[in-house]
Enzyme design. Sequence first.
Site, PDB file in Angstrom:
ATOM      1  N   ASP A   1       4.496  -2.399  11.935  1.00  0.00           N
ATOM      2  CA  ASP A   1       3.110  -2.438  12.390  1.00  0.00           C
ATOM      3  C   ASP A   1       3.108  -2.017  13.846  1.00  0.00           C
ATOM      4  OD1 ASP A   1       0.548  -2.970  13.181  1.00  0.00           O
ATOM      5  OD2 ASP A   1       0.526  -5.054  12.513  1.00  0.00           O
TER       6      ASP A   1
ATOM      7  N   LYS B   1      -4.439  10.095  22.574  1.00  0.00           N
ATOM      8  CA  LYS B   1      -3.891  11.381  22.148  1.00  0.00           C
ATOM      9  C   LYS B   1      -3.348  12.190  23.327  1.00  0.00           C
ATOM     10  CE  LYS B   1      -3.533  10.271  18.806  1.00  0.00           C
ATOM     11  NZ  LYS B   1      -2.514  10.358  17.734  1.00  0.00           N
TER      12      LYS B   1
ATOM     13  N   TYR C   1      -9.770   7.055  21.899  1.00  0.00           N
ATOM     14  CA  TYR C   1      -8.919   7.885  21.045  1.00  0.00           C
ATOM     15  C   TYR C   1      -8.376   9.058  21.846  1.00  0.00           C
ATOM     16  CZ  TYR C   1      -7.396  10.594  16.976  1.00  0.00           C
ATOM     17  OH  TYR C   1      -6.644  11.306  16.059  1.00  0.00           O
TER      18      TYR C   1
ATOM     19  N   LYS D   1       0.833  -1.207   0.000  1.00  0.00           N
ATOM     20  CA  LYS D   1       0.000   0.000   0.000  1.00  0.00           C
ATOM     21  C   LYS D   1       0.869   1.258   0.000  1.00  0.00           C
ATOM     22  CE  LYS D   1      -3.595   2.280   2.740  1.00  0.00           C
ATOM     23  NZ  LYS D   1      -4.397   2.197   3.987  1.00  0.00           N
TER      24      LYS D   1
ATOM     25  N   SER E   1      -0.460  14.403  17.791  1.00  0.00           N
ATOM     26  CA  SER E   1      -1.541  14.153  18.740  1.00  0.00           C
ATOM     27  C   SER E   1      -2.837  14.656  18.108  1.00  0.00           C
ATOM     28  CB  SER E   1      -1.246  14.847  20.081  1.00  0.00           C
ATOM     29  OG  SER E   1      -2.280  14.629  21.001  1.00  0.00           O
TER      30      SER E   1
ATOM     31  N   ASN F   1       3.897   9.916  13.248  1.00  0.00           N
ATOM     32  CA  ASN F   1       2.697  10.387  12.562  1.00  0.00           C
ATOM     33  C   ASN F   1       1.578   9.350  12.494  1.00  0.00           C
ATOM     34  OD1 ASN F   1       1.228  11.974  10.193  1.00  0.00           O
ATOM     35  ND2 ASN F   1       1.622   9.898   9.445  1.00  0.00           N
TER      36      ASN F   1
END
Length: 310
Positions: free
Chosen positions: A76, A181, A177, A57, A150, A103
């Site tokens: 991964d 973060k 999530y 990909k 973040s 990132n």
Amino acid sequence: MAQFGAETTTEDVLAGIDLTGKRVLVTGVSAGLGIETARAAAAHGAQVIGTARDLGKAATALAEHSELGIEVLECDLASLASVRGCADALLGRDEAFDVIIANAGVMNCPFGHTADGFETQFGTNHLGHFVLVNRLAPRLRPGGRVVIVSSSAHQFADVDLDDPGFEKTDYDPMVAYGRSKTANILFAVELDRRLRGRGICATALHPGGIMTELMRHTTPEMLQDMAAKAAGNAGARVKVKTVPQGAATSVWAAFVAPAEAIGGRYLVDCQVAEVASGREGVQAYAFDPERAKALWARSEEMVRERFPEA
């Protein structure tokens, strides 16, 4: 220093800047911000190594930029064996880095676990990068930088060091999530403290709202709810950036911003954000130095690996 803002692009940030001689690692170069961040750095002369879970990909995604020579290694972040394998491969080359840009990530996933049994978002977004960055940190040159992507979603939740895997509480994808973060910011705070003596700074940032593959688990209703919570206003709408605008703050932090201004801080729109207890700016709990140390210790315990102070 040039004044940048929400509409600044990567090319605006790097206008007239030659990055020849810089060696940069960018995680997550198979889509979105990772591709643009890697492209921008390489286009201005940096040697860029990217990582991706799916090499095929990534190769397809970077095909139009083949002339830039961006190398991609498999990593991964949801598998510590893969993370350690990638780190070992890079350490085996005995070459230094100037910048590491953490990132890659996942967002609003259904409840699940990484290969090591961690809750998917915390395990991927925080623990995977925690191990990768710490293993590579000894190879950062003096004056180097670690940039951790973040999100304003850190406002949704502080980390829960007693229940990181939602074993005691009901799972909510946005809360999970948010926890991951917040962990990104706390990681930057403690990492910056540990590396400062070597002249290296670490920082975290919110790239802005960008419609990339990261949003694949986010429904329009969830997106609206996120915007409302972040703004403290039920009628708030998401302000969408282009990908070059979204990657601009990462590039600014990596190559342009004064290190003394961004070390241990949180950035938004190519600016240092103010710490605030309300819905504007960065949440105070994400900058608690004792909380950052506690997260570090808990993270070491979870990954079963210790990283002594530099």
